[in-house]
Design a protein around this motif. Sequence first.
Motif, PDB file in Angstrom:
ATOM      1  N   ALA A 126     -11.931   6.549 -45.898  1.00 49.67           N
ATOM      2  CA  ALA A 126     -12.166   5.227 -45.312  1.00 49.67           C
ATOM      3  C   ALA A 126     -12.123   4.194 -46.427  1.00 49.67           C
ATOM      4  O   ALA A 126     -13.158   3.822 -46.966  1.00 49.67           O
ATOM      5  CB  ALA A 126     -13.515   5.197 -44.597  1.00 49.67           C
ATOM      6  N   PRO A 127     -10.938   3.752 -46.816  1.00 48.91           N
ATOM      7  CA  PRO A 127     -10.805   2.827 -47.962  1.00 48.91           C
ATOM      8  C   PRO A 127     -11.605   1.550 -47.777  1.00 48.91           C
ATOM      9  O   PRO A 127     -11.794   1.081 -46.660  1.00 48.91           O
ATOM     10  CB  PRO A 127      -9.298   2.526 -47.973  1.00 48.91           C
ATOM     11  N   HIS A 128     -12.083   1.013 -48.888  1.00 43.95           N
ATOM     12  CA  HIS A 128     -12.777  -0.265 -48.836  1.00 43.95           C
ATOM     13  C   HIS A 128     -11.826  -1.343 -48.349  1.00 43.95           C
ATOM     14  O   HIS A 128     -10.616  -1.286 -48.587  1.00 43.95           O
ATOM     15  CB  HIS A 128     -13.292  -0.638 -50.233  1.00 43.95           C
ATOM     16  N   CYS A 141     -10.264 -10.957 -46.619  1.00 44.48           N
ATOM     17  CA  CYS A 141      -9.012 -10.865 -45.851  1.00 44.48           C
ATOM     18  C   CYS A 141      -8.804  -9.529 -45.163  1.00 44.48           C
ATOM     19  O   CYS A 141      -7.902  -9.388 -44.339  1.00 44.48           O
ATOM     20  CB  CYS A 141      -7.823 -11.172 -46.752  1.00 44.48           C
ATOM     21  N   GLY A 142      -9.613  -8.506 -45.532  1.00 45.75           N
ATOM     22  CA  GLY A 142      -9.513  -7.218 -44.864  1.00 45.75           C
ATOM     23  C   GLY A 142      -8.477  -6.266 -45.423  1.00 45.75           C
ATOM     24  O   GLY A 142      -8.332  -5.155 -44.919  1.00 45.75           O
ATOM     25  N   VAL A 143      -7.768  -6.648 -46.487  1.00 40.50           N
ATOM     26  CA  VAL A 143      -6.772  -5.751 -47.064  1.00 40.50           C
ATOM     27  C   VAL A 143      -7.476  -4.520 -47.633  1.00 40.50           C
ATOM     28  O   VAL A 143      -8.572  -4.612 -48.188  1.00 40.50           O
ATOM     29  CB  VAL A 143      -5.948  -6.474 -48.158  1.00 40.50           C
ATOM     30  N   LEU A 167     -12.940  -4.408 -52.365  1.00 39.84           N
ATOM     31  CA  LEU A 167     -13.923  -5.256 -51.698  1.00 39.84           C
ATOM     32  C   LEU A 167     -13.616  -6.725 -51.966  1.00 39.84           C
ATOM     33  O   LEU A 167     -14.003  -7.603 -51.208  1.00 39.84           O
ATOM     34  CB  LEU A 167     -15.334  -4.914 -52.183  1.00 39.84           C
ATOM     35  N   LEU A 168     -12.925  -6.978 -53.083  1.00 37.43           N
ATOM     36  CA  LEU A 168     -12.460  -8.321 -53.420  1.00 37.43           C
ATOM     37  C   LEU A 168     -11.055  -8.173 -53.973  1.00 37.43           C
ATOM     38  O   LEU A 168     -10.870  -7.773 -55.123  1.00 37.43           O
ATOM     39  CB  LEU A 168     -13.383  -8.964 -54.463  1.00 37.43           C
ATOM     40  N   GLU A 222     -25.970  -2.579 -51.450  1.00 40.04           N
ATOM     41  CA  GLU A 222     -25.340  -1.737 -50.431  1.00 40.04           C
ATOM     42  C   GLU A 222     -24.664  -0.516 -51.043  1.00 40.04           C
ATOM     43  O   GLU A 222     -23.869   0.149 -50.393  1.00 40.04           O
ATOM     44  CB  GLU A 222     -24.329  -2.571 -49.623  1.00 40.04           C
ATOM     45  N   ARG A 223     -24.967  -0.236 -52.321  1.00 32.81           N
ATOM     46  CA  ARG A 223     -24.437   0.924 -53.034  1.00 32.81           C
ATOM     47  C   ARG A 223     -22.913   0.973 -53.049  1.00 32.81           C
ATOM     48  O   ARG A 223     -22.315   2.042 -53.074  1.00 32.81           O
ATOM     49  CB  ARG A 223     -24.996   2.220 -52.444  1.00 32.81           C
ATOM     50  N   ALA A 224     -22.304  -0.192 -53.031  1.00 36.06           N
ATOM     51  CA  ALA A 224     -20.841  -0.269 -53.091  1.00 36.06           C
ATOM     52  C   ALA A 224     -20.409  -0.345 -54.546  1.00 36.06           C
ATOM     53  O   ALA A 224     -19.968  -1.384 -55.032  1.00 36.06           O
ATOM     54  CB  ALA A 224     -20.341  -1.469 -52.291  1.00 36.06           C
ATOM     55  N   GLY A 225     -20.547   0.774 -55.251  1.00 30.09           N
ATOM     56  CA  GLY A 225     -20.224   0.801 -56.671  1.00 30.09           C
ATOM     57  C   GLY A 225     -18.784   0.435 -56.971  1.00 30.09           C
ATOM     58  O   GLY A 225     -18.463  -0.017 -58.070  1.00 30.09           O
ATOM     59  N   ALA A 226     -17.900   0.625 -55.994  1.00 32.44           N
ATOM     60  CA  ALA A 226     -16.484   0.299 -56.195  1.00 32.44           C
ATOM     61  C   ALA A 226     -16.270  -1.186 -56.449  1.00 32.44           C
ATOM     62  O   ALA A 226     -15.250  -1.583 -57.035  1.00 32.44           O
ATOM     63  CB  ALA A 226     -15.677   0.734 -54.974  1.00 32.44           C
ATOM     64  N   ALA A 227     -17.219  -2.020 -56.027  1.00 35.47           N
ATOM     65  CA  ALA A 227     -17.094  -3.467 -56.269  1.00 35.47           C
ATOM     66  C   ALA A 227     -17.091  -3.778 -57.755  1.00 35.47           C
ATOM     67  O   ALA A 227     -16.578  -4.833 -58.172  1.00 35.47           O
ATOM     68  CB  ALA A 227     -18.233  -4.211 -55.580  1.00 35.47           C
ATOM     69  N   ALA A 228     -17.638  -2.891 -58.579  1.00 32.50           N
ATOM     70  CA  ALA A 228     -17.666  -3.118 -60.027  1.00 32.50           C
ATOM     71  C   ALA A 228     -16.253  -3.263 -60.585  1.00 32.50           C
ATOM     72  O   ALA A 228     -16.013  -4.041 -61.513  1.00 32.50           O
ATOM     73  CB  ALA A 228     -18.397  -1.971 -60.726  1.00 32.50           C
TER      74      ALA A 228
END
Length: 216
Positions: free
Chosen positions: A12-14, A19-21, A25-26, A69-75
Amino acid sequence: MSIFELIISFVAPHECLACGVEGHLLCRCCAAALPVAQLEQKIPGTQQVWPGVIYEGLAKSVVHALKFERAGAAAKDIADSIAADLPRQSDWLVTHLPTAPARVRQRGYDQSRLIARLVADRIGAPYAPLLARTTAVRQVGATRAQRKQQMRTAFRPLRGQSFPQRHILLIDDVLTTGATIEAAAAVLLAAGAARVSAAVFAAAPFNTSKNHPTLV
């Protein structure tokens, strides 16, 4: 990124919060459209500070996802945004502003450390943890004068690390009053650093009536 996050990113990719791409996350396009922050006052002890974007709207949502929210991928996306603004300098030693240990236990990671390691990799500079956090004072709502007092003894040099005459680049997620960076810079300079600069992802738009440095 943890193994669990890596698996989730395939299943389930971020999605970009704007924009939802898929994949971020950004995303780069939305990051490039964020309003840029500018400091009107220099932070004492620093040679230069790159304040990134204004801490509102999308930028605030991305930081919230990383920290709460533990979204470490945002780093990764935050590091990309910081690195895009930085010149390449051969004498930099990158480090992070350490988060209070209680917050690290709560989140499972120190978000500033994650970001700093990624920024170092992107700009081709060495990274090393140089500071330890000694206090965990909650600063939300405090004025710059209050924060400066609270942060006076917030850091100490990490044992076993040596950085004589190095140019230290401090990395953090959000700049509020600048008191945290000022306190960390003072410790690093006292411990032998030649110069200290800093770069953050986002800087808060302060109200000058609260004695904060103005951002425009």
